[in-house]
Design an enzyme around this catalytic site. Structure first.
Site, PDB file in Angstrom:
ATOM      1  N   ASP A   1     -45.009  49.323  26.227  1.00 38.86           N
ATOM      2  CA  ASP A   1     -45.784  48.985  27.417  1.00 38.86           C
ATOM      3  C   ASP A   1     -45.791  50.192  28.348  1.00 38.86           C
ATOM      4  O   ASP A   1     -45.389  51.285  27.944  1.00 38.86           O
ATOM      5  CB  ASP A   1     -45.265  47.699  28.084  1.00 38.86           C
ATOM      6  CG  ASP A   1     -43.867  47.842  28.668  1.00 38.86           C
ATOM      7  OD1 ASP A   1     -43.376  48.985  28.837  1.00 38.86           O
ATOM      8  OD2 ASP A   1     -43.236  46.806  28.958  1.00 38.86           O
TER       9      ASP A   1
ATOM     10  N   HIS B   1     -41.878  51.292  28.928  1.00 38.53           N
ATOM     11  CA  HIS B   1     -40.801  51.057  27.965  1.00 38.53           C
ATOM     12  C   HIS B   1     -41.212  51.482  26.571  1.00 38.53           C
ATOM     13  O   HIS B   1     -42.354  51.258  26.155  1.00 38.53           O
ATOM     14  CB  HIS B   1     -40.415  49.574  27.969  1.00 38.53           C
ATOM     15  CG  HIS B   1     -40.053  49.055  29.315  1.00 38.53           C
ATOM     16  ND1 HIS B   1     -40.961  48.402  30.123  1.00 38.53           N
ATOM     17  CD2 HIS B   1     -38.892  49.101  30.011  1.00 38.53           C
ATOM     18  CE1 HIS B   1     -40.372  48.070  31.268  1.00 38.53           C
ATOM     19  NE2 HIS B   1     -39.112  48.487  31.223  1.00 38.53           N
TER      20      HIS B   1
ATOM     21  N   SER C   1     -34.050  47.902  32.634  1.00 39.35           N
ATOM     22  CA  SER C   1     -34.851  47.298  31.568  1.00 39.35           C
ATOM     23  C   SER C   1     -34.887  48.125  30.290  1.00 39.35           C
ATOM     24  O   SER C   1     -35.203  47.598  29.226  1.00 39.35           O
ATOM     25  CB  SER C   1     -36.284  47.045  32.060  1.00 39.35           C
ATOM     26  OG  SER C   1     -36.862  48.238  32.551  1.00 39.35           O
TER      27      SER C   1
END
Length: 371
Positions: A335, A338, A53
């Site tokens: 977040d 990330h 991610s």
């Protein structure tokens, strides 16, 4: 001094705006054998991206369109005029900036229909690992299988000789391992040192096999972002109910062992495989420094995320109810796991032209310049 800072912020804002339109334009280029040929004749270097991610530009929605993926919705993408792209950030991620630094279009997701791959392709998939850990993610094996499809198409369009030169000159950029260790730490909280060492060896073994497969297909230049100090991320501080100064020790140990093993494995590959070249960006140290000393890097907040719920805003960004900061550029993390677009820009600069204590034995710019 204040005027200089404002000027820098203005230039950054203009850059972000220009990049947003570059994102859109790069996805509408015609897919053409002629363009492949032009790349080959101009000694053009392509970029192929693998990862999780941290690098995913939006592949996962095409794996299961029915799955609700928060990164396709606000506030993800809020710094791209609220254009959520599937990136786990308020804007762009590190490979986007690396592509722009290399004078390429932003590299599109492999799974996006009608994408153009004349500058490369991104196979990165949120939740991916060197091992198969999530059903709705392309693990390393699947990512490399899809790379081979692109290389086959390139060979069919160009012929063997020109395709071989293009494949050899391309750079293969990786960020993998974090999700493997998140998964292991969650499922085996009481793992012994030996069990952790064995798991790291398994991850490195799978990664090494993948690199050998790419090498066999003609790839020679490999760039790596090593694993973050995952025990120090906002989501981990929150999960383990830690103080701001504390980190979860077992995940941190796994990351350290992985990074040492990765460095050793790449040195061995360089010794055993003719023409094998690599770059390691010390993400572990650099993001750790940003967490602990955010003001040194132009941030205000390093240990709490911009978006999310809980003590460190470490979870549920985009899932009501959640809190959202006013200015993501002031935060290291968007977040709980990330980084913000601004952090990604800073990280990409270090990866692109960092000195030997940050990126070794080459930085990515030097890797692109190698024949």
């Amino acid at each position: 001094m204040q005027r200089t800072d404002q000027s820098k912020k203005s230039r950054m804002a203009n850059l972000i705006s220009n990049i947003f339109y570059a994102v859109i334009s790069c996805l509408t280029l015609p897919n053409s054998a002629t363009l492949y040929a032009a790349r080959a004749k101009s000694n053009h270097k392509l970029l192929f991206v693998f990862g999780d991610s941290l690098f995913d530009p939006g592949n996962n929605i095409y794996l299961d369109p029915t799955e609700h993926i928060p990164s396709y919705f606000y506030p993800y993408g809020m710094s791209l005029k609220n254009h959520s792209t599937g990136r786990f950030s308020d804007g762009l991620v590190v490979p986007d900036y690396i592509a722009l630094s290399a004078k390429l279009h932003i590299i599109p997701p492999f799974l996006k229909p009608n994408s153009n791959f004349v500058d490369g392709a991104s196979f990165a998939s949120a939740g991916a690992g060197a091992l198969e850990i999530h059903a709705n993610a392309m693990n390393l094996k699947m990512q490399i299988t899809n790379l081979m499809r692109v290389l086959k198409s390139m060979t069919e369009n160009l012929g063997h000789r020109e395709a071989r030169n293009l494949i050899k000159g391309s750079v293969y950029l990786f960020s993998l391992g974090g999700d493997d260790y998140f998964n292991f730490a969650t499922n085996y909280p009481n793992a012994t040192d030996v069990e952790m060492e064995n798991f790291v060896s398994l991850v490195i073994g799978n990664l090494t096999k993948g690199l050998k497969d790419i090498y066999a297909a003609g790839g020679r230049k490999f760039a790596f972002q090593n694993v973050a100090p995952i025990g120090c991320l906002p989501m981990m501080k929150q999960t383990y109910n830690l103080k701001p100064s504390q980190c979860a020790q077992k995940p941190l140990q796994l990351a350290r062992e992985h990074n040492n093993a990765l460095s050793n494995a790449l040195e061995k590959l360089e010794s055993n495989l003719k023409g094998f070249k690599y770059s390691i960006f010390d993400y572990f140290t650099e993001i750790g420094n940003m967490i602990d000393n955010p003001s040194k890097y132009g941030f205000k907040v390093g240990k709490v995320a911009c978006c999310g719920s809980g003590a460190y805003r470490g979870s549920d960004c985009g899932t009501e109810p959640y809190e959202l900061c006013n200015n993501p550029n002031e935060y290291v993390f968007f977040d709980g796991g990330h980084t913000t677009q601004h952090t990604n820009f800073r990280l990409s600069q270090l990866m692109w032209n960092g000195k030997a204590n940050v990126t070794w034995p080459y930085n990515v710019h030097q890797l692109f310049q190698l024949p």
